[in-house]
Write a protein that holds these residues in place. Sequence first.
Motif, PDB file in Angstrom:
ATOM      1  N   PHE A 122       0.872  -1.247  -0.064  1.00 41.66           N
ATOM      2  CA  PHE A 122       0.207  -0.002  -0.023  1.00 41.66           C
ATOM      3  C   PHE A 122       0.945   1.163  -0.253  1.00 41.66           C
ATOM      4  O   PHE A 122       0.555   2.209  -0.678  1.00 41.66           O
ATOM      5  CB  PHE A 122      -0.897   0.112   1.273  1.00 41.66           C
ATOM      6  CG  PHE A 122      -2.277  -0.929   1.085  1.00 41.66           C
ATOM      7  CD1 PHE A 122      -3.253  -0.556   0.104  1.00 41.66           C
ATOM      8  CD2 PHE A 122      -2.417  -2.105   1.721  1.00 41.66           C
ATOM      9  CE1 PHE A 122      -4.298  -1.231  -0.151  1.00 41.66           C
ATOM     10  CE2 PHE A 122      -3.321  -2.769   1.739  1.00 41.66           C
ATOM     11  CZ  PHE A 122      -4.231  -2.442   0.587  1.00 41.66           C
ATOM     12  N   THR A 123       1.808   1.286   0.843  1.00 44.82           N
ATOM     13  CA  THR A 123       2.588   2.497   0.732  1.00 44.82           C
ATOM     14  C   THR A 123       3.523   2.753  -0.546  1.00 44.82           C
ATOM     15  O   THR A 123       3.855   3.963  -0.816  1.00 44.82           O
ATOM     16  CB  THR A 123       3.815   2.440   2.026  1.00 44.82           C
ATOM     17  OG1 THR A 123       4.591   1.213   2.079  1.00 44.82           O
ATOM     18  CG2 THR A 123       2.911   2.439   3.375  1.00 44.82           C
ATOM     19  N   GLN A 124       3.812   1.643  -1.315  1.00 46.70           N
ATOM     20  CA  GLN A 124       4.247   1.725  -2.555  1.00 46.70           C
ATOM     21  C   GLN A 124       3.405   2.363  -3.385  1.00 46.70           C
ATOM     22  O   GLN A 124       4.095   2.851  -4.449  1.00 46.70           O
ATOM     23  CB  GLN A 124       5.113   0.396  -3.111  1.00 46.70           C
ATOM     24  CG  GLN A 124       6.110  -0.224  -2.145  1.00 46.70           C
ATOM     25  CD  GLN A 124       6.676  -1.447  -2.721  1.00 46.70           C
ATOM     26  OE1 GLN A 124       5.809  -2.352  -3.030  1.00 46.70           O
ATOM     27  NE2 GLN A 124       7.939  -1.638  -2.417  1.00 46.70           N
ATOM     28  N   LEU A 125       1.973   2.297  -3.342  1.00 47.66           N
ATOM     29  CA  LEU A 125       1.338   2.999  -4.245  1.00 47.66           C
ATOM     30  C   LEU A 125       1.014   4.347  -3.931  1.00 47.66           C
ATOM     31  O   LEU A 125       0.090   4.786  -4.498  1.00 47.66           O
ATOM     32  CB  LEU A 125      -0.024   2.404  -4.103  1.00 47.66           C
ATOM     33  CG  LEU A 125      -0.077   0.887  -4.666  1.00 47.66           C
ATOM     34  CD1 LEU A 125      -1.563   0.285  -4.483  1.00 47.66           C
ATOM     35  CD2 LEU A 125       0.083   0.935  -6.327  1.00 47.66           C
ATOM     36  N   LYS A 151      -5.036   5.182   3.702  1.00 50.44           N
ATOM     37  CA  LYS A 151      -5.434   6.280   2.917  1.00 50.44           C
ATOM     38  C   LYS A 151      -4.723   5.993   1.478  1.00 50.44           C
ATOM     39  O   LYS A 151      -3.506   5.982   1.738  1.00 50.44           O
ATOM     40  CB  LYS A 151      -5.234   7.621   3.362  1.00 50.44           C
ATOM     41  CG  LYS A 151      -5.956   8.832   2.461  1.00 50.44           C
ATOM     42  CD  LYS A 151      -6.090   9.897   3.322  1.00 50.44           C
ATOM     43  CE  LYS A 151      -6.964  11.093   2.670  1.00 50.44           C
ATOM     44  NZ  LYS A 151      -6.943  12.183   3.485  1.00 50.44           N
ATOM     45  N   VAL A 152      -5.378   5.662   0.457  1.00 46.98           N
ATOM     46  CA  VAL A 152      -4.727   5.173  -0.899  1.00 46.98           C
ATOM     47  C   VAL A 152      -5.479   5.479  -2.107  1.00 46.98           C
ATOM     48  O   VAL A 152      -6.797   5.590  -2.072  1.00 46.98           O
ATOM     49  CB  VAL A 152      -4.355   3.735  -0.931  1.00 46.98           C
ATOM     50  CG1 VAL A 152      -5.447   2.861  -0.696  1.00 46.98           C
ATOM     51  CG2 VAL A 152      -3.272   3.378  -1.921  1.00 46.98           C
ATOM     52  N   ASP A 158      -7.378  -2.937  -6.429  1.00 44.41           N
ATOM     53  CA  ASP A 158      -7.312  -4.164  -6.657  1.00 44.41           C
ATOM     54  C   ASP A 158      -6.148  -4.884  -7.027  1.00 44.41           C
ATOM     55  O   ASP A 158      -5.928  -6.095  -6.854  1.00 44.41           O
ATOM     56  CB  ASP A 158      -8.058  -4.042  -8.155  1.00 44.41           C
ATOM     57  CG  ASP A 158      -9.629  -3.832  -7.972  1.00 44.41           C
ATOM     58  OD1 ASP A 158     -10.245  -4.199  -6.906  1.00 44.41           O
ATOM     59  OD2 ASP A 158     -10.304  -3.137  -8.991  1.00 44.41           O
ATOM     60  N   SER A 159      -4.994  -4.098  -7.267  1.00 42.45           N
ATOM     61  CA  SER A 159      -3.832  -4.826  -7.433  1.00 42.45           C
ATOM     62  C   SER A 159      -3.044  -5.257  -6.084  1.00 42.45           C
ATOM     63  O   SER A 159      -2.748  -6.452  -6.192  1.00 42.45           O
ATOM     64  CB  SER A 159      -2.825  -3.948  -8.349  1.00 42.45           C
ATOM     65  OG  SER A 159      -2.424  -2.924  -7.210  1.00 42.45           O
ATOM     66  N   VAL A 160      -3.207  -4.583  -4.985  1.00 46.25           N
ATOM     67  CA  VAL A 160      -2.962  -5.262  -3.855  1.00 46.25           C
ATOM     68  C   VAL A 160      -3.760  -6.345  -3.370  1.00 46.25           C
ATOM     69  O   VAL A 160      -3.282  -7.206  -2.902  1.00 46.25           O
ATOM     70  CB  VAL A 160      -2.972  -4.026  -2.801  1.00 46.25           C
ATOM     71  CG1 VAL A 160      -2.403  -4.693  -1.304  1.00 46.25           C
ATOM     72  CG2 VAL A 160      -1.896  -2.927  -3.169  1.00 46.25           C
ATOM     73  N   LYS A 161      -4.797  -6.206  -3.532  1.00 51.03           N
ATOM     74  CA  LYS A 161      -5.915  -7.263  -3.131  1.00 51.03           C
ATOM     75  C   LYS A 161      -5.635  -8.371  -3.886  1.00 51.03           C
ATOM     76  O   LYS A 161      -5.448  -9.613  -3.371  1.00 51.03           O
ATOM     77  CB  LYS A 161      -7.369  -6.892  -3.419  1.00 51.03           C
ATOM     78  CG  LYS A 161      -8.356  -7.684  -2.682  1.00 51.03           C
ATOM     79  CD  LYS A 161      -9.827  -7.242  -2.782  1.00 51.03           C
ATOM     80  CE  LYS A 161     -10.795  -8.151  -2.042  1.00 51.03           C
ATOM     81  NZ  LYS A 161     -12.166  -7.508  -1.955  1.00 51.03           N
ATOM     82  N   ALA A 208      -3.699 -13.252   2.136  1.00 52.08           N
ATOM     83  CA  ALA A 208      -3.667 -12.478   3.501  1.00 52.08           C
ATOM     84  C   ALA A 208      -4.788 -11.697   3.897  1.00 52.08           C
ATOM     85  O   ALA A 208      -5.291 -11.588   4.845  1.00 52.08           O
ATOM     86  CB  ALA A 208      -2.390 -11.923   3.615  1.00 52.08           C
ATOM     87  N   ILE A 209      -5.235 -11.210   2.532  1.00 47.50           N
ATOM     88  CA  ILE A 209      -6.410 -10.213   2.682  1.00 47.50           C
ATOM     89  C   ILE A 209      -7.692 -10.733   2.859  1.00 47.50           C
ATOM     90  O   ILE A 209      -8.070 -11.602   2.114  1.00 47.50           O
ATOM     91  CB  ILE A 209      -6.493  -9.025   1.622  1.00 47.50           C
ATOM     92  CG1 ILE A 209      -4.869  -8.294   1.966  1.00 47.50           C
ATOM     93  CG2 ILE A 209      -7.506  -8.092   1.937  1.00 47.50           C
ATOM     94  CD1 ILE A 209      -4.811  -7.362   0.830  1.00 47.50           C
ATOM     95  N   ALA A 210      -8.448 -10.764   3.945  1.00 48.67           N
ATOM     96  CA  ALA A 210      -9.958 -11.308   3.979  1.00 48.67           C
ATOM     97  C   ALA A 210     -11.003 -10.256   3.369  1.00 48.67           C
ATOM     98  O   ALA A 210     -11.722 -10.648   2.751  1.00 48.67           O
ATOM     99  CB  ALA A 210     -10.350 -11.132   5.382  1.00 48.67           C
ATOM    100  N   ASN A 211     -10.753  -8.933   3.641  1.00 52.44           N
ATOM    101  CA  ASN A 211     -11.699  -7.934   3.070  1.00 52.44           C
ATOM    102  C   ASN A 211     -11.110  -6.421   2.868  1.00 52.44           C
ATOM    103  O   ASN A 211     -10.221  -6.310   3.911  1.00 52.44           O
ATOM    104  CB  ASN A 211     -12.916  -7.920   3.981  1.00 52.44           C
ATOM    105  CG  ASN A 211     -14.032  -7.015   3.429  1.00 52.44           C
ATOM    106  OD1 ASN A 211     -14.345  -7.093   2.137  1.00 52.44           O
ATOM    107  ND2 ASN A 211     -14.819  -6.340   4.166  1.00 52.44           N
TER     108      ASN A 211
END
Length: 76
Positions: A26-29, A46-47, A53-56, A62-65
């Motif tokens: 996220f911080t790279q974005l 805050k992004v 979508d790319s991080v998800k 790892a990401i549930a939601n």
Amino acid sequence: MAAKSFIVTLKDHVADVDISSVKKSFTQLGGEITHEFSLIKGFTVKVPEAGIDSVKEKHSDAIANIEEDKEVSIKK
């Protein structure tokens, strides 16, 4: 595009090192972690919405939601 605030909830089995990896994506974005939760594995970020979508997809194990962080109210 303007940045929005999102709540990111992680799966229970996710190790701390993997949480760091998700945050780094996220911080790279250009995102900024604004709050970390203590009762659940998750945080707010805050992004720019275009990068969500790319991080998800990259961290789907790892990401549930991910949901937009916005005010909720109850009207009678």
